[in-house]
Motif scaffolding. Structure first.
Motif: not given
Length: 265
Positions: A143-146, A176, A262
């Motif tokens: 979640r929130g990884v872009a 990801r 991350r």
């Protein structure tokens, strides 16, 4: 999150289940109460290979011999496609209830297999809860990884790696990450040369940690070139048991990959 093993609706189905395959073992342990499991393969309690080794302790072991399987009087036998075809054929001729599980090559196929086995065992609601928990945890991990997916290289004994069309590749995508083996044109299982690792220099090196006994195969993990690369890029040591077999424990692999991803930024 603790998931109740069964509900009152999950009491139908086979009551004496035997597994002769590691991946069937661990799915069975995840889905069924111990009192309905008669016997498992010898690998079920091997902590290096089985993600549910502790749960397998104390359950009788079989060696995939037809005579011993029949003596256990099972109302369902679970096997895999890598089990001996002669043994499977003989069980069918003897009319022993048999379910041969495929080898999933994606998260979607894993969901389908859990549903298939849960249905065969009469524990459909348990299977749906396992799938829902797996999906929630995988989604939360990224979640929130872009941004652009960093390149990761999976390397195991003998230089083996997992390319396109494998479960490991799909787990990398779920975290990801971009798979160096797929970028190199490898489909299925193949060999990733140290030269490729050094020239392409992935953002993350994932060492698949399984068999650690000294051998010619595992000696490659101590190659000076690999140590030199590990000194320059982050290294994640992944226990092989987290993605050797398809099942809910794959969530742990995705979470570890996502944490490492991350940390790259």
């Amino acid at each position: 999150m603790m998931i109740p093993l069964t509900t009152p609706a999950d009491q139908a189905g086979p009551q004496r289940v035997v597994s002769v395959n590691l991946c069937a073992d661990v799915l069975l342990l995840a889905l069924l109460p111990r009192d309905r499991i008669v016997s498992l393969s010898p690998y079920a309690a091997d902590d290096a290979m089985s993600p549910l080794a502790a749960q397998a302790l104390g359950i009788a072991v079989n060696h995939a011999q037809v005579e011993e399987i029949i003596s256990l009087q099972p109302d369902l036998v679970l096997a895999g496609h890598f089990n001996g075809p002669e043994m499977l054929a003989l069980l069918r001729r003897l009319h022993v209830p048999l379910l041969v599980l495929d080898v999933p090559s994606s998260i979607a196929q894993t969901r389908a297999q859990i549903q298939q086995l849960a249905s065969a065992l009469g524990v459909e609601s348990r299977g749906e809860r396992l799938i829902a928990d797996m999906d929630l945890r995988m989604a939360a991990a990224v979640r929130g990884v872009a941004g652009t997916a960093p390149v990761a290289a999976v390397f195991r004994a003998n230089g083996f790696t997992a390319g396109a069309g494998t479960l490991i590749d799909d787990l990398l995508v779920a975290a990801r990450l971009d798979n160096l083996a797929r970028r190199a044109g490898i489909r299925g299982w193949g060999t990733l040369g140290l030269e490729t690792l050094l020239l392409d220099r992935p953002a993350l090196l994932v060492l698949d940690v399984g068999d650690t006994h000294p051998s010619l195969a595992t000696a490659g993990l101590n190659h000076p070139a690999l140590h030199a690369l590990a000194a320059r890029v982050p290294v994640l040591r992944m226990p092989a048991k987290l993605w050797l077999c398809a099942g809910p424990w794959m969530t742990d692999a995705v979470e570890r990959l996502a944490i490492a991803r991350r940390a790259l930024h």
